[in-house]
Design a protein around this motif. Structure first.
Motif, PDB file in Angstrom:
ATOM      1  N   ASN A  56      -3.569   4.201  -8.047  1.00  0.00           N
ATOM      2  CA  ASN A  56      -4.837   3.879  -7.386  1.00  0.00           C
ATOM      3  C   ASN A  56      -4.949   2.379  -7.169  1.00  0.00           C
ATOM      4  OD1 ASN A  56      -5.991   6.574  -7.283  1.00  0.00           O
ATOM      5  ND2 ASN A  56      -6.173   6.419  -9.509  1.00  0.00           N
ATOM      6  N   TRP A  57      -5.643   1.999  -6.108  1.00  0.00           N
ATOM      7  CA  TRP A  57      -5.774   0.582  -5.801  1.00  0.00           C
ATOM      8  C   TRP A  57      -6.990   0.337  -4.923  1.00  0.00           C
ATOM      9  CZ3 TRP A  57      -5.572  -0.183  -0.523  1.00  0.00           C
ATOM     10  CH2 TRP A  57      -4.955   0.840   0.226  1.00  0.00           C
ATOM     11  N   GLU A  58      -7.438  -0.915  -4.944  1.00  0.00           N
ATOM     12  CA  GLU A  58      -8.473  -1.396  -4.035  1.00  0.00           C
ATOM     13  C   GLU A  58      -7.973  -2.710  -3.447  1.00  0.00           C
ATOM     14  OE1 GLU A  58     -11.743  -0.166  -3.242  1.00  0.00           O
ATOM     15  OE2 GLU A  58     -10.910   1.674  -4.123  1.00  0.00           O
ATOM     16  N   SER A  59      -7.988  -2.822  -2.134  1.00  0.00           N
ATOM     17  CA  SER A  59      -7.565  -4.051  -1.468  1.00  0.00           C
ATOM     18  C   SER A  59      -8.789  -4.809  -0.980  1.00  0.00           C
ATOM     19  CB  SER A  59      -6.644  -3.729  -0.283  1.00  0.00           C
ATOM     20  OG  SER A  59      -6.368  -4.905   0.451  1.00  0.00           O
ATOM     21  N   TYR A 111      -8.716  -1.466 -10.661  1.00  0.00           N
ATOM     22  CA  TYR A 111      -9.253  -0.940  -9.402  1.00  0.00           C
ATOM     23  C   TYR A 111     -10.619  -0.279  -9.566  1.00  0.00           C
ATOM     24  CZ  TYR A 111      -8.433   4.003 -10.427  1.00  0.00           C
ATOM     25  OH  TYR A 111      -8.507   5.256 -10.961  1.00  0.00           O
ATOM     26  N   LYS A 112     -10.839   0.389 -10.701  1.00  0.00           N
ATOM     27  CA  LYS A 112     -12.098   1.112 -10.895  1.00  0.00           C
ATOM     28  C   LYS A 112     -13.303   0.169 -10.840  1.00  0.00           C
ATOM     29  CE  LYS A 112     -10.592   5.147 -13.580  1.00  0.00           C
ATOM     30  NZ  LYS A 112     -10.731   5.866 -14.871  1.00  0.00           N
ATOM     31  N   ILE A 167     -14.417  -0.570  -7.003  1.00  0.00           N
ATOM     32  CA  ILE A 167     -14.775   0.481  -6.060  1.00  0.00           C
ATOM     33  C   ILE A 167     -16.206   0.282  -5.559  1.00  0.00           C
ATOM     34  CG2 ILE A 167     -15.171   2.963  -5.763  1.00  0.00           C
ATOM     35  CD1 ILE A 167     -12.918   3.464  -7.737  1.00  0.00           C
ATOM     36  N   PHE A 226      -4.906  -7.371  -4.238  1.00  0.00           N
ATOM     37  CA  PHE A 226      -5.047  -5.991  -4.694  1.00  0.00           C
ATOM     38  C   PHE A 226      -5.548  -5.932  -6.133  1.00  0.00           C
ATOM     39  CE2 PHE A 226      -2.021  -5.824  -1.282  1.00  0.00           C
ATOM     40  CZ  PHE A 226      -2.278  -4.628  -0.636  1.00  0.00           C
ATOM     41  N   TYR A 227      -6.459  -4.995  -6.347  1.00  0.00           N
ATOM     42  CA  TYR A 227      -6.845  -4.602  -7.692  1.00  0.00           C
ATOM     43  C   TYR A 227      -6.134  -3.296  -7.978  1.00  0.00           C
ATOM     44  CZ  TYR A 227     -10.555  -8.097  -8.039  1.00  0.00           C
ATOM     45  OH  TYR A 227     -11.256  -9.285  -8.118  1.00  0.00           O
ATOM     46  N   ILE A 228      -5.337  -3.288  -9.027  1.00  0.00           N
ATOM     47  CA  ILE A 228      -4.542  -2.100  -9.365  1.00  0.00           C
ATOM     48  C   ILE A 228      -4.925  -1.636 -10.774  1.00  0.00           C
ATOM     49  CG2 ILE A 228      -2.204  -1.156  -9.580  1.00  0.00           C
ATOM     50  CD1 ILE A 228      -1.374  -3.561  -7.690  1.00  0.00           C
ATOM     51  N   LYS A 232       0.825  -1.206   0.000  1.00  0.00           N
ATOM     52  CA  LYS A 232       0.000   0.000   0.000  1.00  0.00           C
ATOM     53  C   LYS A 232       0.861   1.259   0.000  1.00  0.00           C
ATOM     54  CE  LYS A 232      -3.620  -2.408   2.555  1.00  0.00           C
ATOM     55  NZ  LYS A 232      -4.222  -2.610   3.897  1.00  0.00           N
ATOM     56  N   PRO A 255      -8.156 -10.554  -8.880  1.00  0.00           N
ATOM     57  CA  PRO A 255      -7.220  -9.517  -8.415  1.00  0.00           C
ATOM     58  C   PRO A 255      -5.983  -9.480  -9.299  1.00  0.00           C
ATOM     59  CG  PRO A 255      -7.994 -10.858  -6.588  1.00  0.00           C
ATOM     60  CD  PRO A 255      -8.455 -11.539  -7.836  1.00  0.00           C
TER      61      PRO A 255
END
Length: 213
Positions: A79-82, A108-109, A112, A103-105, A70, A125
């Motif tokens: 940007n990322w979503e864990s 990521y969008k 969300i 992680f989605y990198i 992170k 992921p």
């Protein structure tokens, strides 16, 4: 035939149990009975179910490596979503796994605000992290789910595996962070966290990353 209820089975920390010939319906039922708030972790592939109970050593490494990822993403302004240890599964592939972190990198969008993931529709992921202390990562499940990049941390070493075609191959570099010697850097700062503490190691890591960029 002897029938046991799941509540009769106790998995001590650092131990695991392996069940063979488990149908998808039974796998789903076990997930429901275990619930979301638990310490155990499951992996399922082609009828084999593994239930693991992590040790503090496992959890400590999981937390610090996730935090290092992170921090690196933030310093690189990515940007990322864990999704942490979300259960990733596909019935048509007869596979399911709960990574230590993921992680989605690049995608990521798409993640969300999503509370439920359906890998029949959603992408897997971009990066999964596994800490191998008491058991080995079930690569077959990840292969079935087509997770493109896996980091496996074992015996204070980091191994990067990339999905190429239908197989994973070891790599010295991470396509997510091509300009960083990840397999050297991550273990170095994990070890620093063991000796100086997590917060101190994270501060030093952020400082180091800023110097590199």
């Amino acid at each position: 035939m002897v029938t046991l209820q799941l509540r009769q089975i106790r998995v001590p920390p650092g131990q695991r149990i392996i069940l063979e010939d488990v149908s998808w319906q039974v796998f789903e039922a076990i997930l429901n009975e275990l619930g979301e708030h638990r310490r155990s972790r499951v992996a399922y592939s082609q009828g084999t179910l593994e239930i693991m109970a992590p040790l503090p050593e496992h959890e400590r490494s999981k937390v610090i490596i996730g935090d290092l990822v992170k921090a690196l993403l933030d310093e690189l302004d990515l940007n990322w979503e864990s999704l942490g240890s979300t259960t990733l599964k596909r019935k048509d592939k007869n596979a399911g796994i709960e990574p230590d972190d993921c992680f989605y990198i690049q995608n990521y969008k798409l993640m969300i605000g999503k509370d439920n993931i359906d890998l029949n529709v959603d992408p897997p992921p971009d990066l999964a992290i596994e800490i191998d202390v008491t058991s080995k990562t079930q690569i077959s499940a990840y292969k079935a789910l087509k997770v493109p990049e896996i980091w496996r941390y074992e015996n204070r070493n980091l191994e990067i595996s990339l999905l190429q075609g239908e197989q994973y191959v070891k790599s010295q570099t991470s396509p997510t962070f091509p300009n960083f010697a990840i397999i050297e850097i991550i273990p170095q700062f994990v070890e620093m966290a063991r000796t100086t503490g997590m917060s101190s190691a994270l501060k030093e890591f952020r400082k180091w990353v800023k110097e590199q960029i």
